[in-house]
Design a protein around this motif. Sequence first.
Motif, PDB file in Angstrom:
ATOM      1  N   ARG A  69     -20.411  46.102 -62.857  1.00 54.42           N
ATOM      2  CA  ARG A  69     -19.846  45.919 -64.204  1.00 54.42           C
ATOM      3  C   ARG A  69     -18.337  45.775 -64.076  1.00 54.42           C
ATOM      4  O   ARG A  69     -17.555  46.573 -64.574  1.00 54.42           O
ATOM      5  N   LYS A  70     -17.893  44.773 -63.395  1.00 57.04           N
ATOM      6  CA  LYS A  70     -16.469  44.532 -63.179  1.00 57.04           C
ATOM      7  C   LYS A  70     -16.304  43.111 -62.669  1.00 57.04           C
ATOM      8  O   LYS A  70     -17.272  42.447 -62.267  1.00 57.04           O
ATOM      9  N   LEU A  71     -15.065  42.635 -62.670  1.00 56.34           N
ATOM     10  CA  LEU A  71     -14.771  41.326 -62.105  1.00 56.34           C
ATOM     11  C   LEU A  71     -14.840  41.382 -60.581  1.00 56.34           C
ATOM     12  O   LEU A  71     -14.455  42.376 -59.966  1.00 56.34           O
ATOM     13  N   ARG A 146     -23.242  37.317 -73.956  1.00 61.92           N
ATOM     14  CA  ARG A 146     -23.054  38.779 -73.963  1.00 61.92           C
ATOM     15  C   ARG A 146     -23.591  39.383 -75.261  1.00 61.92           C
ATOM     16  O   ARG A 146     -24.195  40.462 -75.260  1.00 61.92           O
ATOM     17  N   ARG A 187     -26.442  42.601 -68.447  1.00 55.59           N
ATOM     18  CA  ARG A 187     -25.016  42.911 -68.287  1.00 55.59           C
ATOM     19  C   ARG A 187     -24.500  42.434 -66.936  1.00 55.59           C
ATOM     20  O   ARG A 187     -23.385  41.904 -66.823  1.00 55.59           O
ATOM     21  N   TYR A 190     -23.920  38.746 -67.111  1.00 52.98           N
ATOM     22  CA  TYR A 190     -22.696  38.446 -67.867  1.00 52.98           C
ATOM     23  C   TYR A 190     -21.468  38.574 -66.964  1.00 52.98           C
ATOM     24  O   TYR A 190     -20.591  37.702 -66.945  1.00 52.98           O
ATOM     25  N   TRP A 191     -21.401  39.669 -66.187  1.00 56.36           N
ATOM     26  CA  TRP A 191     -20.244  39.861 -65.311  1.00 56.36           C
ATOM     27  C   TRP A 191     -20.210  38.817 -64.203  1.00 56.36           C
ATOM     28  O   TRP A 191     -19.130  38.389 -63.769  1.00 56.36           O
ATOM     29  N   ARG A 194     -18.798  35.671 -65.907  1.00 59.60           N
ATOM     30  CA  ARG A 194     -17.368  35.838 -66.168  1.00 59.60           C
ATOM     31  C   ARG A 194     -16.551  35.807 -64.880  1.00 59.60           C
ATOM     32  O   ARG A 194     -15.464  35.215 -64.823  1.00 59.60           O
ATOM     33  N   SER A 195     -17.082  36.412 -63.836  1.00 64.07           N
ATOM     34  CA  SER A 195     -16.350  36.507 -62.576  1.00 64.07           C
ATOM     35  C   SER A 195     -16.345  35.202 -61.801  1.00 64.07           C
ATOM     36  O   SER A 195     -15.309  34.815 -61.223  1.00 64.07           O
TER      37      SER A 195
END
Length: 275
Positions: A69-71, A146, A187, A190-191, A194-195
């Motif tokens: 849950r992070k870039l 998201r 989730r 999604y990350w 985004r990443s």
Amino acid sequence: MKTAMSSAMVDTGLGPLKVRRTGAGEPAILWHSMFVDSETFADVVQELGRDRELFLIDGPGHGGSPGPRKLYSLQDCATAAAAVMVALNIAGPVDWVGNAWGGHVGILFADRFPTRCRTLTTIGTPAYPLPKAMRLKTKLLVNLYRALGPDPFRKTVTEALVGHNAATTAPDAARTVSEAFQRGDRRGKYWAMRSLMLRRPDLRPVLPRIQVPTLMMSGRDDAMNDAGEAERAAQAMPAGQFLRVPGGGHVAPLLMASAQVTGLIREFWSANRER
């Protein structure tokens, strides 16, 4: 006959990754496209497994891999693949087969860990960054994903990866992509989007450093992978070659031209078997 396969969860810097294992011979790593999972290799596994022991990785947030849950970066993915090799005692260099996202990871893996990579095959992998207009559109879609989850975007993603009107022209391939898109950790996916989609780097400066024999394939009708750019990317590599194969999206060649793609990969492996 269904190919016998085992699976394991391997701890990496990107969390646990699901790795399925099948076949016999020298090792090969297979990493799939964004949005889907390693099931999209199903049509090529039996033939490729005649020559290699295959390790099919579900990328973070996809399939059976929850994802952080992070870039994070494509380089982080390459490092995670190296961790898989250590954890599963894959001693020798691997033949890397990457579809789209998997090809991006493979390029960086071959650059950072050249002694661990015998050959590199990419399928539907643009080396250039996401164009600005497409990045803005994609950013909106990622934020909507998201909030709403995968259901509203199944058709859009399926047609992007398989081709226009895929549900009619290639229903089996469309179903495979649609079902894979709905699997995985929402989730985590999604990350990953985004990443890795919105922050996709320009890999063209890396290509001249790649010393391993490389086969780059691109679908003839893939609107998201400029054929001219793809060919120039292969020509920029010291041991690169480029081939066009049937398909209207990044994943389409694996699902709609699996016999041709498999044959080309096995010929490529055979030509470089002494390396």
